[in-house]
Design an enzyme around this catalytic site. Sequence first.
Site, PDB file in Angstrom:
ATOM      1  N   LYS A  11       0.852  -1.211   0.000  1.00 29.72           N
ATOM      2  CA  LYS A  11       0.000   0.000   0.000  1.00 29.72           C
ATOM      3  C   LYS A  11       0.872   1.239   0.000  1.00 29.72           C
ATOM      4  O   LYS A  11       2.032   1.217   0.412  1.00 29.72           O
ATOM      5  CB  LYS A  11      -0.926   0.026   1.225  1.00 29.72           C
ATOM      6  CG  LYS A  11      -0.271   0.013   2.605  1.00 29.72           C
ATOM      7  CD  LYS A  11       0.263   1.341   3.118  1.00 29.72           C
ATOM      8  CE  LYS A  11       0.980   1.218   4.453  1.00 29.72           C
ATOM      9  NZ  LYS A  11       1.806   2.362   4.811  1.00 29.72           N
ATOM     10  N   PRO A  96       9.072  -4.190  -0.276  1.00 27.83           N
ATOM     11  CA  PRO A  96      10.260  -3.827   0.508  1.00 27.83           C
ATOM     12  C   PRO A  96      10.020  -4.016   2.010  1.00 27.83           C
ATOM     13  O   PRO A  96       8.938  -3.692   2.513  1.00 27.83           O
ATOM     14  CB  PRO A  96      10.472  -2.347   0.188  1.00 27.83           C
ATOM     15  CG  PRO A  96       9.720  -2.088  -1.079  1.00 27.83           C
ATOM     16  CD  PRO A  96       8.611  -3.089  -1.143  1.00 27.83           C
ATOM     17  N   VAL A  97      11.017  -4.549   2.710  1.00 28.15           N
ATOM     18  CA  VAL A  97      10.901  -4.777   4.163  1.00 28.15           C
ATOM     19  C   VAL A  97      11.168  -3.457   4.896  1.00 28.15           C
ATOM     20  O   VAL A  97      12.110  -2.732   4.565  1.00 28.15           O
ATOM     21  CB  VAL A  97      11.896  -5.860   4.618  1.00 28.15           C
ATOM     22  CG1 VAL A  97      11.947  -5.961   6.138  1.00 28.15           C
ATOM     23  CG2 VAL A  97      11.521  -7.209   4.014  1.00 28.15           C
ATOM     24  N   ALA A  98      10.324  -3.173   5.892  1.00 21.98           N
ATOM     25  CA  ALA A  98      10.440  -1.939   6.688  1.00 21.98           C
ATOM     26  C   ALA A  98      10.512  -0.719   5.770  1.00 21.98           C
ATOM     27  O   ALA A  98      11.258   0.226   6.016  1.00 21.98           O
ATOM     28  CB  ALA A  98      11.638  -1.995   7.639  1.00 21.98           C
ATOM     29  N   GLY A 100       7.690   1.102   4.722  1.00 21.24           N
ATOM     30  CA  GLY A 100       6.509   1.967   4.763  1.00 21.24           C
ATOM     31  C   GLY A 100       5.445   1.546   3.773  1.00 21.24           C
ATOM     32  O   GLY A 100       4.550   2.316   3.424  1.00 21.24           O
ATOM     33  N   GLY A 103       4.533  -4.297   4.244  1.00 25.43           N
ATOM     34  CA  GLY A 103       4.899  -5.649   3.815  1.00 25.43           C
ATOM     35  C   GLY A 103       4.584  -6.709   4.867  1.00 25.43           C
ATOM     36  O   GLY A 103       4.013  -7.763   4.553  1.00 25.43           O
ATOM     37  N   GLY A 104       4.940  -6.432   6.093  1.00 30.23           N
ATOM     38  CA  GLY A 104       4.642  -7.397   7.160  1.00 30.23           C
ATOM     39  C   GLY A 104       3.140  -7.555   7.351  1.00 30.23           C
ATOM     40  O   GLY A 104       2.634  -8.668   7.547  1.00 30.23           O
ATOM     41  N   ASP A 138      -2.327  -1.651  10.003  1.00 32.17           N
ATOM     42  CA  ASP A 138      -2.400  -1.694   8.536  1.00 32.17           C
ATOM     43  C   ASP A 138      -2.920  -3.028   8.006  1.00 32.17           C
ATOM     44  O   ASP A 138      -3.133  -3.174   6.803  1.00 32.17           O
ATOM     45  CB  ASP A 138      -1.003  -1.484   7.920  1.00 32.17           C
ATOM     46  CG  ASP A 138      -0.464  -0.076   8.107  1.00 32.17           C
ATOM     47  OD1 ASP A 138      -1.240   0.815   8.500  1.00 32.17           O
ATOM     48  OD2 ASP A 138       0.736   0.118   7.854  1.00 32.17           O
TER      49      ASP A 138
HETATM   50  P1  ATP Z   1       4.118  -0.242   7.757  1.00 30.90           P
HETATM   51  O1  ATP Z   1       4.076   0.385   6.406  1.00 30.90           O
HETATM   52  O2  ATP Z   1       2.904  -1.082   8.056  1.00 30.90           O
HETATM   53  O3  ATP Z   1       4.498   0.676   8.855  1.00 30.90           O
HETATM   54  P2  ATP Z   1       6.623  -1.361   6.954  1.00 30.90           P
HETATM   55  O4  ATP Z   1       6.323  -1.742   5.544  1.00 30.90           O
HETATM   56  O5  ATP Z   1       7.385  -0.110   7.196  1.00 30.90           O
HETATM   57  O6  ATP Z   1       5.272  -1.347   7.748  1.00 30.90           O
HETATM   58  P3  ATP Z   1       7.340  -4.060   7.469  1.00 30.90           P
HETATM   59  O7  ATP Z   1       7.913  -4.514   6.169  1.00 30.90           O
HETATM   60  O8  ATP Z   1       5.974  -4.493   7.805  1.00 30.90           O
HETATM   61  O9  ATP Z   1       7.427  -2.488   7.621  1.00 30.90           O
HETATM   62  O10 ATP Z   1       8.376  -4.517   8.578  1.00 30.90           O
HETATM   63  C1  ATP Z   1       8.481  -3.928   9.836  1.00 30.90           C
HETATM   64  C2  ATP Z   1       9.285  -4.862  10.736  1.00 30.90           C
HETATM   65  O11 ATP Z   1       8.461  -5.992  11.024  1.00 30.90           O
HETATM   66  C3  ATP Z   1      10.546  -5.389  10.074  1.00 30.90           C
HETATM   67  O12 ATP Z   1      11.651  -4.709  10.561  1.00 30.90           O
HETATM   68  C4  ATP Z   1      10.588  -6.875  10.445  1.00 30.90           C
HETATM   69  O13 ATP Z   1      11.622  -7.170  11.334  1.00 30.90           O
HETATM   70  C5  ATP Z   1       9.249  -7.180  11.117  1.00 30.90           C
HETATM   71  N1  ATP Z   1       8.508  -8.278  10.447  1.00 30.90           N
HETATM   72  C6  ATP Z   1       7.873  -9.277  11.045  1.00 30.90           C
HETATM   73  N2  ATP Z   1       7.285 -10.092  10.150  1.00 30.90           N
HETATM   74  C7  ATP Z   1       7.538  -9.590   8.945  1.00 30.90           C
HETATM   75  C8  ATP Z   1       7.181  -9.990   7.632  1.00 30.90           C
HETATM   76  N3  ATP Z   1       6.459 -11.071   7.369  1.00 30.90           N
HETATM   77  N4  ATP Z   1       7.619  -9.217   6.615  1.00 30.90           N
HETATM   78  C9  ATP Z   1       8.340  -8.102   6.862  1.00 30.90           C
HETATM   79  N5  ATP Z   1       8.711  -7.706   8.081  1.00 30.90           N
HETATM   80  C10 ATP Z   1       8.319  -8.424   9.121  1.00 30.90           C
END
Ligand code: ATP
Length: 301
Positions: A11, A96-98, A100, A103-104, A138
């Site tokens: 998103k 992308p992880v963390a 924004g 992804g989680g 989210d």
């Molecule tokens: P948001 O946009 O909802 O604030 P984000 O996209 O910034 O989230 P995520 O990718 O959800 O961040 O990851 C945040 C943290 O959650 C990561 O640092 C990771 O250690 C932890 N995490 C736990 N499970 C997952 C998963 N399945 N995928 C990604 N990160 C995960």
Amino acid sequence: MTAVTVRVPAKVNVQLSVGGRRPDGFHDLATVFLAVGLYDQVTATPADGLRITAAGRDVAGIPLDATNLAARAAVALAKRYGVEPDVHLHIDKDIPVAGGMAGGSADAAGALVACDALWGLGAPRNELIALCAELGSDVPFSLVGGAALGTGRGEILTPLEVGGEFHWVFAVAEGGLSTPDVYRECDRLRRAGGGSDLAANLPAPAADPALVAALREGSAVALRAALSNDLQAASVGLRPALAGTLAAGLGAGALAALVSGSGPTCAFLLPSAAGAAALAATFPPGSAHPAVSPAPGATLL
Ligand code: ATP
């Protein structure tokens, strides 16, 4: 059933209005979520006990134990229905992880839908959405997709109409930003500016009618003028290089640029798919991804 695969979208928040900090530590939000066509896939297969594996982009950054949001989702669903959380969840990551881009949260929503199907629970949709809200602000939107206004801490959703396609490029940054750190920085900036960061002292955030209309009309030009992210100053403050990334995208033809959610991914709005492909090509290989919105929510493949 032997294997179930669910596809879940990322998103972007096209409006992210942050109210004051509440006594429970959360912030009141008025946010407009738009699901974009960048996807993770969660595959559930039968197993003895709970096992998580992952492949794809940035997977070194995600935990493969019970703290993985997909694992937490499986455990929550199993508990609610009185079954054992016996499942192997494999996450194919493209979000992308963390970054924004939730992804989680996407993986949590995907795991709920996949386990519900694998275990034959037939959970009603509103039950799944309620479980999503317990897992994170989210997560409900990752399940429903499309476009929605999120209020409360983002988990109370009102679907919004989208009258056309929007074209984006998402530029990922090296290393993530912690969402709680970005909110803390937002609060600090408010206090440093002489204001208050407390919910009791700040007006309740509300949806921007111009933005809602731009989505309904499917107009990128109208959307450009209405995009807003109250967390952007905090994200850029914590990661000053983002200012250069945003400026580079604008200089290379983007209609608008903003930080996605709490960052550090930068989102660029383009007038066409060709424009998005051309902008993505100006970034280092593998660091910028064109995507179209709206995208459907968690979908059984
Ligand atoms: P948001 O946009 O909802 O604030 P984000 O996209 O910034 O989230 P995520 O990718 O959800 O961040 O990851 C945040 C943290 O959650 C990561 O640092 C990771 O250690 C932890 N995490 C736990 N499970 C997952 C998963 N399945 N995928 C990604 N990160 C995960």
